[in-house]
Enzyme design. Structure first.
Site, short mmCIF file in Angstrom:
data_model
loop_
_atom_site.label_atom_id
_atom_site.label_comp_id
_atom_site.label_asym_id
_atom_site.label_seq_id
_atom_site.Cartn_x
_atom_site.Cartn_y
_atom_site.Cartn_z
N ASN A 149 0.80 -1.23 0.00
CA ASN A 149 0.00 0.00 0.00
C ASN A 149 0.83 1.27 0.00
O ASN A 149 0.30 2.34 -0.29
CB ASN A 149 -0.96 0.01 1.21
CG ASN A 149 -0.25 -0.22 2.51
OD1 ASN A 149 0.40 -1.25 2.71
ND2 ASN A 149 -0.33 0.73 3.40
N SER A 197 -11.31 -4.84 0.76
CA SER A 197 -12.00 -3.72 1.40
C SER A 197 -12.73 -2.90 0.34
O SER A 197 -12.19 -2.68 -0.75
CB SER A 197 -10.96 -2.86 2.12
OG SER A 197 -11.58 -1.77 2.74
N ALA A 198 -13.93 -2.42 0.68
CA ALA A 198 -14.75 -1.72 -0.32
C ALA A 198 -14.28 -0.30 -0.63
O ALA A 198 -14.38 0.16 -1.76
CB ALA A 198 -16.20 -1.67 0.16
N HIS A 199 -13.75 0.38 0.39
CA HIS A 199 -13.53 1.82 0.19
C HIS A 199 -12.31 2.17 -0.67
O HIS A 199 -12.08 3.32 -0.99
CB HIS A 199 -13.50 2.58 1.53
CG HIS A 199 -12.29 2.36 2.38
ND1 HIS A 199 -11.28 3.29 2.47
CD2 HIS A 199 -11.94 1.34 3.20
CE1 HIS A 199 -10.36 2.85 3.32
NE2 HIS A 199 -10.73 1.67 3.77
N CYS A 322 -2.92 4.95 7.67
CA CYS A 322 -3.13 4.42 9.01
C CYS A 322 -1.96 4.72 9.94
O CYS A 322 -2.08 4.59 11.14
CB CYS A 322 -3.34 2.91 8.94
SG CYS A 322 -4.66 2.50 7.83
N1 PMP Z 1 -4.53 -3.68 4.10
C1 PMP Z 1 -4.08 -2.78 3.22
C2 PMP Z 1 -3.00 -3.17 2.27
C3 PMP Z 1 -4.63 -1.50 3.19
O1 PMP Z 1 -4.17 -0.60 2.30
C4 PMP Z 1 -5.67 -1.17 4.08
C5 PMP Z 1 -6.30 0.21 4.09
N2 PMP Z 1 -5.38 1.24 4.35
C6 PMP Z 1 -6.10 -2.15 5.00
C7 PMP Z 1 -5.52 -3.39 4.96
C8 PMP Z 1 -7.20 -1.86 5.98
O2 PMP Z 1 -8.43 -1.81 5.36
P1 PMP Z 1 -9.72 -1.19 6.06
O3 PMP Z 1 -9.58 0.29 5.95
O4 PMP Z 1 -10.87 -1.74 5.28
O5 PMP Z 1 -9.74 -1.67 7.47
#
Ligand code: PMP
Length: 372
Positions: A149, A197-199, A322
């Site tokens: 990510n 993940s949807a968003h 995050c």
């Molecule tokens: N894994 C990866 C590689 C991500 O990019 C993200 C979102 N930043 C997540 C997990 C977490 O997803 P969610 O926001 O749906 O909890």
């Protein structure tokens, strides 16, 4: 000022089609899919219809797909339940995972589970060779993300999955940044567990799904009602799930149907090289997602540059959403053993099919003004 959004790896704008069906659902229906009456039956039908759409995107049977509150829940579920199931065995997790995997692994390690970590190679890839260096006879699960990510680097998950399958080791793949962007099926990469993940694909926030190859073999994480075939208790967020499926129907046309995002990335990176010869594109020599460019501007402070870009109307990020705000250098870039001047000056630009070339041109002009 018309703002420019280049942080699509953090989240994407909700698709108008998703917003519409979610709104329509909430206004005209409200049933609980677990209820036996007419309202419940309508809700159940919509839930299963959405499950079929999402599962089909993974090339998986619908019975193997379970809706969650997002990939963070999914990753916690898989790691904690697998650790519990194989208490005397070991988990092997990549050093470059998203915090929802990496911190969960560290939490388990701090609580007396046996966890080992895989270092990336010199290109930033997690490979079978790197896995072999730390593999133990007791390793029961290997967790490697599909697309990183922060850098967009694509790991060779198919080879890793095959390696696991041949040895009877379970394979968990966090496919959040690959889903809806790269074409793949869960089976093709030999995933035993996969999270999405949807968003990140123009769906709503707070909705995701887990693919389980053998649902019977994994304990639930949330206990309670019999929702999701008894695998994930809690009344389903139906509007969100419907919105997720709708975004996906649209995504198939927008994303892998068109080459637009690839072209955007190629354009932006080639101009960056022209204007800033000292810039470093992280992971340039390996396969990367077309949606992400991690670019270092040696001599610049990335936190300062992020603020200045924001003041000029351009939204980007440093590290992952995050962990940003912490002002700590990116763990991912540090673990890739990149030099300090790259780690401290790297910015993540991430695109979607809604990004326009004009926005990238404007961003380049602003960067020229701020940097040169
Ligand atoms: N894994 C990866 C590689 C991500 O990019 C993200 C979102 N930043 C997540 C997990 C977490 O997803 P969610 O926001 O749906 O909890």
């Amino acid at each position: 000022m018309k703002r420019i959004y280049l942080d699509n790896a953090a989240t994407t704008p909700l698709s108008p089609e998703s917003a519409r069906v979610m709104h329509e659902w909430e206004l005209n229906h409200f049933g609980n899919p677990s209820s036996a009456h007419h309202f419940g039956q309508i809700a159940r039908a919509r839930l299963e219809e959405a499950r079929d759409v999402v599962a089909e995107f993974l090339g998986a049977p619908s019975k193997n797909l379970f809706f969650t509150s997002g990939a963070t829940e999914g990753n916690n579920w898989i790691l904690k339940s697998v650790a519990h199931k194989f208490k005397n065995k070991r988990l092997l997790v990549s050093q470059l995972e998203h915090p929802s995997v990496f911190k969960t692994a560290n939490y388990l390690k701090a609580n007396d589970y046996q966890v080992d970590f895989i270092e990336p190679d010199e290109k930033g890839l997690i490979t079978v060779e790197q896995i072999k260096k730390v593999l133990q006879p007791e390793t029961a699960l290997i967790s490697v993300m599909y697309v990183n990510n922060e850098t967009g680097i694509i790991n060779p998950v198919k080879e890793i999955g095959r390696f696991c399958a041949e040895r009877g080791i379970k394979f968990h793949c966090d496919a959040v940044q690959a889903f809806g962007k790269l074409k793949f099926t869960a089976e093709e990469i030999y995933a035993d567990y996969l999270t999405i993940s949807a968003h990140k694909i123009h769906g709503p926030k707070g909705v995701g799904a887990v693919y389980l190859k053998e649902p019977a073999l994994l304990e639930p994480y949330l206990h309670g009602g019999e929702q999701e075939a008894g695998k994930r208790a809690g009344t389903e967020s139906l509007a969100g799930i419907i919105g997720f499926a709708e975004a996906l129907k649209h995504q198939s046309v927008q994303s892998f149907g068109s080459k637009k995002v690839k072209q955007l990335q190629a354009f932006f990176e080639s101009k960056i090289k022209d204007y800033f010869p000292q810039a470093v594109i992280v992971g340039e020599s390996v396969d990367r997602s077309p949606s992400i460019s991690q670019i270092a501007f040696p001599g610049q402070d990335n936190q300062r540059l992020l603020m200045l870009l924001d003041l000029n109307g351009v939204a980007v990020s440093v590290g992952s959403a995050c962990s940003s705000g912490s002002l700590k250098p990116s763990r991912v870039l540090q673990k890739m053993h990149l030099p300090e001047h790259v780690v401290n000056s790297a910015i993540r630009f991430s695109y979607s099919s809604l990004t326009e070339i004009l926005e990238l041109q404007k961003t380049l002009e602003i960067l020229k003004k701020l940097i040169n």
